[in-house]
Design an enzyme around this catalytic site. Structure first.
Site, mmCIF file in Angstrom:
data_model
loop_
_atom_site.group_PDB
_atom_site.id
_atom_site.type_symbol
_atom_site.label_atom_id
_atom_site.label_comp_id
_atom_site.label_asym_id
_atom_site.label_seq_id
_atom_site.Cartn_x
_atom_site.Cartn_y
_atom_site.Cartn_z
ATOM 1 C CG ASP A 1 -1.881 1.102 1.322
ATOM 2 O OD1 ASP A 1 -2.374 1.523 0.273
ATOM 3 O OD2 ASP A 1 -2.141 1.575 2.455
ATOM 4 C CD GLU B 1 -0.361 -5.655 7.482
ATOM 5 O OE1 GLU B 1 -0.727 -5.551 6.308
ATOM 6 O OE2 GLU B 1 -0.961 -5.143 8.431
ATOM 7 C CE1 TYR C 1 -4.625 0.724 10.134
ATOM 8 C CE2 TYR C 1 -3.679 -1.441 9.766
ATOM 9 C CZ TYR C 1 -3.550 -0.071 9.800
ATOM 10 O OH TYR C 1 -2.340 0.520 9.508
ATOM 11 C CD GLU D 1 0.907 -0.892 9.499
ATOM 12 O OE1 GLU D 1 -0.241 -0.957 9.036
ATOM 13 O OE2 GLU D 1 1.938 -1.175 8.857
HETATM 14 C C1 GCB Z 1 -1.356 -2.195 6.737
HETATM 15 C C2 GCB Z 1 -0.061 -2.087 6.019
HETATM 16 C C3 GCB Z 1 0.243 -0.681 5.574
HETATM 17 C C4 GCB Z 1 -1.022 -0.033 5.025
HETATM 18 C C5 GCB Z 1 -2.059 0.006 6.124
HETATM 19 C C6 GCB Z 1 -3.379 0.631 5.663
HETATM 20 O O1 GCB Z 1 -1.623 -3.088 7.465
HETATM 21 O O2 GCB Z 1 1.008 -2.607 6.749
HETATM 22 O O3 GCB Z 1 1.251 -0.705 4.609
HETATM 23 O O4 GCB Z 1 -0.782 1.245 4.521
HETATM 24 O O5 GCB Z 1 -2.326 -1.278 6.556
HETATM 25 O O6 GCB Z 1 -3.558 1.809 5.827
HETATM 26 O O7 GCB Z 1 -4.184 -0.098 5.097
#
Ligand code: GCB
Length: 594
Positions: A161, A417, A472, A507
């Site tokens: 991403d 990941e 997330y 994250e």
């Molecule tokens: C993740 C990735 C990261 C992305 C992020 C997202 O888990 O490690 O590279 O930018 O999520 O914002 O989706």
């Protein structure tokens, strides 16, 4: 490999500035011997910088294949011994010619390489340097990807991403060393923490080429010699050592000298290092014997116009923002950062999780980013297989070689990941953990776990010294629902705690359009990002095993086009031009009070 340096025996010259530049869409440059003369039809392109955003339109932004850079340089008159050409990075692969001779081929876009070009140059004369830089990602590169041939031309596909910026992202150097020279230095340290003024033990190994003996001095920050040794390897004690600490990057210099039988100086190289310890004890992460709690961000090397090009001004500003917000650490998500960034971290006591470019290895995330095209398995012979694993092992070797002496680096993150729930993934990663530990037994090794491979389906975490999680809840899962997200985060964390290892959340966050507001918890607003942050941090505070929080991301950054992104990823605490969102003030209040 040592970096270019100005010492009593060495000189160095940066070749940054405007280079001639052409694209090679037909891939005919080699057959047509473009390196044999000036590049026809060239335009000028700055080094260091990504080339993608410097010209309006899609052609260069989305270019797939090789681009050629060229310039001439005069080799200084006095350089009569050994001459080295070094690239701090060429993304993702490069071949280099000096006049008409190919002198280097390198794959891996974020690590340095060099060529001894002594026999191709004459002190005082001009030489032409030509570089073909390839931005293509394949199933044999790290990160992986593939090029799809379409009716409208080639399209680069990848599963991570962030935008596939390319070019000469970091400095290019011409440097001189003596013929008999120091070729590498490794320093490891220990400290007797039971004493109030701890004694430091500095073990060193100096590799040399050519005849000569080695003598070393350890210099304090003010240049005072505090210890000395003789021989290519050894250990010297530093009484009452001043430790490298988070927030206080105290460094020593190991001055290595190569001398002849009469004691005359042949070569001299100063290697900085810090005296500090890193240890995992149960669920604690200890630096110098004291529990350390990581605050900060996963970051990106990403700026308007220059893309992933290094710029001292942007770097200093980013570090000043980290200080302002009270961050004590960062992760080099998702590739090794420029050595200038690492120097700053060493010198200012910023704690670093140093990551390889192994990103985009998850079938789950890949499928989302590829607009839903199902991917059955990532780790298979025709995808991420033996070729990729060899490339992965190589970037680990090169990363450890580059950053092994850095006190700021306290964890190696060997991947971000990947799929980790399959037998193939386990077989892929086990030897890479072993390799990393063999290369550096002094630092913990981990990888960053993806949400779709939770405990207990993850088969790779067992090999890691600590658990690093990207989560997330409240964004990709339980979207918009903070109470449910809190429950889910809590429930999963309890499962991970059973490993008895420290847990760092590397994250968590929410896409947020700066300036968008809501009184009703609407996603994408500054209020929602803050609310999600508040909830997440509240959960962390309930668990002692959580030893770190690194929000995603420090700043908004560019990605490939897609229905999930609005001109890039907007999960920054700062906008892409580094204006704070509301969440930045929330984090600042928390982190400056910790
Ligand atoms: C993740 C990735 C990261 C992305 C992020 C997202 O888990 O490690 O590279 O930018 O999520 O914002 O989706």
């Amino acid at each position: 490999m040592l970096r270019p340096s100005e010492t009593p025996t060495r000189e160095a010259k940066r070749l940054d500035g405007l280079w001639d530049f052409v694209t090679d869409p037909a891939g005919s440059g080699r057959a047509e011997r473009w390196f044999a003369g000036p590049l026809a039809g060239s335009r000028q392109m700055p080094v260091p910088a990504s080339y993608n955003d410097l010209v309006p339109g899609r052609d260069l932004h989305d270019f797939v294949g090789e681009v050629w850079y060229q310039r001439t340089v005069r080799v200084p008159r006095g350089w009569s011994e050994r001459v080295v050409l070094r690239f701090d990075a060429a993304t993702h692969a490069a071949e280099v010619w000096v006049n008409e001779t190919s002198v280097a081929v390198h794959t891996g876009g974020y690590l340095p390489f060099e060529a001894d070009i002594t026999e191709h140059v004459t002190a005082g004369d001009e030489v032409r340097i030509t570089v073909a830089v390839d931005n293509r990602l394949t199933w044999e590169t790290i990160p992986p990807g593939f090029v799809e041939e379409t009716s409208a031309g080639p399209r680069q596909r990848y599963f991570h991403d962030f935008f596939n910026y390319a070019g000469l992202h970091r400095s290019v150097w011409l440097s001189s060393t003596p013929l008999a020279h120091i070729s590498d230095i490794t320093v490891t340290t220990e400290a007797d923490l039971s004493q109030a003024a701890p004694e430091g033990l500095v073990r060193y190994e100096v590799e040399t080429q050519g005849a000569g003996g080695v003598v070393v001095d350890i210099l304090d920050a003010d240049g005072t010699v505090v210890a000395s040794g003789t021989g290519a390897r050894g250990a010297v004690a530093v009484p009452s050592a001043r430790l490298w600490e988070p927030g206080e990057g105290h460094q020593y210099t190991l001055r290595a000298r190569l001398v002849d039988d009469a004691g005359a100086l042949l070569d001299e190289y100063p290697q900085k290092f810090g005296i500090r310890t890193v240890e995992i004890r149960g669920t604690e992460f200890l630096i110098n014997g004291k529990p350390f709690y990581f605050t900060g961000f996963g970051m990106h090397e990403d700026h308007e116009i220059i893309g992933k090009g290094h710029s001292d001004a942007h770097m200093v500003h980013d570090f000043e923002l980290l200080t302002w917000i009270g961050a004590n650490s960062l992760r080099t998500s998702h590739y090794p950062y420029s050595e200038e960034v690492m120097d700053w971290a060493d010198a200012h006591g910023v704690v670093v999780i140093d990551e390889t470019p192994a990103v985009g290895m998850s079938r789950h995330v890949g499928q989302q980013l590829m607009g839903g095209t199902p991917i059955d398995s990532m780790f298979s012979p025709d995808r991420v297989g033996e070729g990729a694993r060899a490339a992965h092992a190589q970037v680990i070797r090169e990363l450890v070689a580059r950053d092994k002496n850095r006190p700021s680096v306290v964890i190696w993150s060997i991947a971000n990941e990947p799929d980790s729930d399959t037998e193939e993934a386990e077989a892929y990663f086990k030897p890479l953990f072993e390799l990393t530990r063999a290369l550096d037994p002094t630092r913990p090794v981990g990888f960053v776990n993806v949400m779709m491979c939770p405990e207990p389906v993850c088969r790779v975490s067992q090999y890691a010294d600590l658990i690093m999680l990207n989560r997330y809840f409240g964004w990709y899962a339980q979207s918009g629902d903070i109470p449910l997200a809190e429950e889910a985060l809590e429930a999963e964390l309890v499962l991970w705690e059973k490993h008895g290892k420290p847990i760092i959340y590397t994250e968590f966050g929410a896409d947020t359009l700066s300036g968008l507001h809501s009184l009703h918890g609407s996603m994408w607003t500054e209020e929602y990002q803050s609310e999600l942050m508040d909830m997440t941090l509240r959960v962390f505070d309930r668990h002692d095993a959580v030893v770190g929080e690194q929000m995603w991301n420090f700043a908004d950054f560019q990605t490939s086009r897609g229905i999930m992104r609005v001109d890039g990823n907007k999960k920054g605490a700062f906008t892409r031009d580094r204006k704070p969102k509301a969440v930045a003030h929330l984090l600042r209040a928390r982190w400056t009070a910790l």
